[in-house]
Enzyme design. Structure first.
Site: not given
Ligand code: COS
Length: 383
Positions: A124, A127, A131, A338, A340, A363, A365
């Site tokens: 779909l 370039p 959207s 977590h 570092g 699919e 934004t």
């Protein structure tokens, strides 16, 4: 088909075991090599993962939407690249044929997609058309018994591996959506070529590239459903379903990251005790669990509505918007917990943080989901 709950539980258990025993141990290897190992692909074929959603009549497992999202909650709990490899066959690469294809087209392609002998892909985006999908420029001009395609499709998932592409192209000068038709284009069609593989932020092992059509001739019978001018609607219906699937995968990934964050917080000691004892860490864990639970309820409800035959365009956008943004927040908290170590690749959470970023982009934004939801409200969608 709606299977009995015992069979569905067995399926979910089998997938959970497959994810934990076969896929999780190979995650780092896939990230390093940018390839899903051949033996893993073979195992995925073997247990029917390529045909989860394709009806049994065409060789698949024929899962309902609710069953599909429940399976995706499990499949999401490992590197998204594994899910991506089977994602197009179960989703955007087959749904157009399934929903709007002729019986002949279904018979010809769906069994091979279900078996994983053929990979399907969905073209779909271009370039200059992301959207604003209805502004696409690729053309398909009728020439006797053929259509001749010209144009470029961009960021096409699984394009390098695909044997068929669902391609949206303009068959008339009518502006916007009404001039668009959908085609099944085979990889060997003369005039079809592929661009260089894209270098992505994450999801290594899942490949995308341009698909280029230069006077690409395809038989006229490859027009999906044999009807011109309805290809945009086909694409939108495909995405309604695809968005629910992505929402479920994002929930799976969030569950995995929360589990990893909890394990790390339980083991890691600072100030003389495991950091999980600190309430500021507990707050992050609790927020993540709460949001995952909310998203799970939402996706299950939307899936059941779709199984009841209701229009879920708005609900699919709500689910994708909330679940993928939620997943981003959970990823961020998991890295934070977590410390570092969250920034160092050997712990894996850094990889997830990169991998899940895509959920908010493809699919549609988050901003496109907001547009669809708001337009639905303006048209009178139930509040
Ligand atoms: N199901 C069926 N038909 C739909 C539909 C849906 N979910 N959504 C729209 N349509 C129909 C409309 O009813 C309209 O038909 P009519 O003119 O006969 O009424 C036609 O399609 C055009 O719809 P609309 O006017 O809403 O189109 P817009 O150009 O305004 O754009 C959005 C619609 C923004 C929703 C669409 O372009 C979109 O989803 N963009 C994001 C694309 C995307 O997700 N790309 C990701 C890459 S693919 S992995």
């Amino acid at each position: 088909m709606i299977r009995d709950s015992e069979t569905q539980t067995l399926l979910e258990d089998a997938i959970r075991r497959f994810v934990r025993e076969t896929l999780v141990p190979r995650e780092a290897e896939v990230d390093e090599t940018d390839q899903i190992p051949a033996d893993v692909l073979a195992a995925m074929r073997e247990i029917g993962l390529f045909g989860l959603t394709i009806p049994e009549a065409y060789g698949g497992l024929g899962l309902t939407m609710e069953e599909e999202v429940r399976v995706a909650f499990e499949l999401g709990q490992t590197s998204p690249a594994f899910r991506s490899v089977i994602g197009t066959n179960n989703g955007i690469g087959s749904i157009g044929i399934l929903l709007d294809g002729s019986e002949e087209q279904k018979q010809r392609y769906l069994p091979k997609l279900a078996a994983g002998d053929l990979i399907g892909s969905f073209c779909l985006t271009e370039p200059d058309s992301g959207s604003d999908a209805a502004s696409l420029k690729t053309t398909a001009k009728k020439d006797g018994e053929h259509y001749v395609l010209n144009g470029t499709k961009r960021y096409i998932t699984n394009a390098p591996e695909a044997g068929i592409y669902t391609v949206m192209a303009r068959t008339s000068d009518a502006k916007g959506a009404s001039g668009i038709s959908a085609f099944i284009v085979e990889r060997e069609s003369p005039g079809l070529s592929l661009g260089k593989p894209d270098k992505k932020m994450g999801q290594r092992g899942a490949h995308t590239c341009d698909v280029i059509f230069e006077n690409c001739h395809i038989p006229a019978g490859q027009l999906i459903g044999g009807v011109e001018g309805v290809g945009f609607k086909t694409a939108m219906k495909v995405l309604d379903k695809g968005r629910l699937h992505i929402a479920a995968v994002a929930i799976g990934a969030a569950k995995r990251m929360l589990r990893d964050a909890l394990a790390y917080a339980t083991e890691r000691k600072q100030f003389g005790q495991p950091i999980v004892e600190f309430q500021l860490v507990q707050g992050m864990l609790a927020d993540s669990k709460t949001e995952i639970y909310a998203a799970e309820c939402m996706v299950l409800d939307a899936a059941r509505r779709r199984d009841d035959g209701r229009d879920v365009s708005v609900e699919a956008s709500c689910a994708k918007y909330f679940a993928t943004e939620m997943c981003g927040r959970v990823a961020d908290r998991a890295v934070q917990i977590h410390g570092g170590a969250g920034y160092i690749s050997e712990y894996g959470i850094e990889r997830f943080y990169r991998d899940v970023r895509l959920f908010r982009l493809y699919e549609g934004t988050s901003q496109i989901q907001q547009v669809i939801i708001a337009r639905g409200l303006m048209r009178g969608t139930e509040i």
